[in-house]
Motif scaffolding. Sequence first.
Motif: not given
Length: 270
Positions: A31-33, A91-93, A96-98
């Motif tokens: 996630s974004n975190a 943005l992180v999916k 782990g891509t984004g």
Amino acid sequence: MQVSNRRFIQVAVLVFITLALALSAQAAGFSNASLKGSYSFLTNLRTANVSTPQFAAVGVMTFDGAGNVTGSYTSIADHAVQSGSLGGTYLVKSSGTGAINLTTGLPAKFAITLNSIAAGVAQGVQLLRTDDTNNEVISGTALLQSTTAGKYTVASLKGNFTLQYNPWTDDASLPEDGGVGIFSFDGKGNIKGSVTIMFGGSQVGGPFKATYKVNSDGSGTITGIGKHSLQIAFVLNSVAAGQAKGLQFLDTNTGDGNGNLVITGNALKQ
């Protein structure tokens, strides 16, 4: 027999629940975190078009873990050096891509992939610019500097660092060039070092002295290398106990040569 069957069913249910929980945790993924803290970055342009100015940038991007990014950069293109601040979103999916969308300072869009996860936070990021529609590619890497805000000084850069650099050019008239060596930082702003260079098929290089400065965000400069008094912009990374373990850098000495090239590299602590 019935007791044995019940026990088998209980075990099977327990295994199923355990697998379901594990798969659920895996599905939650990133996630974004997962992208939080300050990261040094280095990007280079690759092109076969001789009329396109070579380009490179180093800097620091700071992610807040909630989708916002700020930072600073130094770039060079066609012998012109620019520096400034960065701002935008990311943005992180769950995979782990984004993506990163820089809207101020050095506007650009990047596809990203996270790697080397430790304690839920990416230690590295691979970058690919996606809003450049010319026949060229801009890509690079970002490395975790620190998950917590730090104020760096020359004392944050101390010890021997092995270095390696290469030029980036599409100009066939320029001599091929590359080097390896050592930076020895004293933690007070002074450098002693040595470098071995292959330039146009000949080996050159030797010892040198220089000075360096470190800004509070972990960016910095080196000046006075060699007879051409090379100038380098760098960023710290892999900071532990207040000490950097690595650098990413580019040559900003725009007066050194007239060809269409940029020179970038990395250094790692011995």
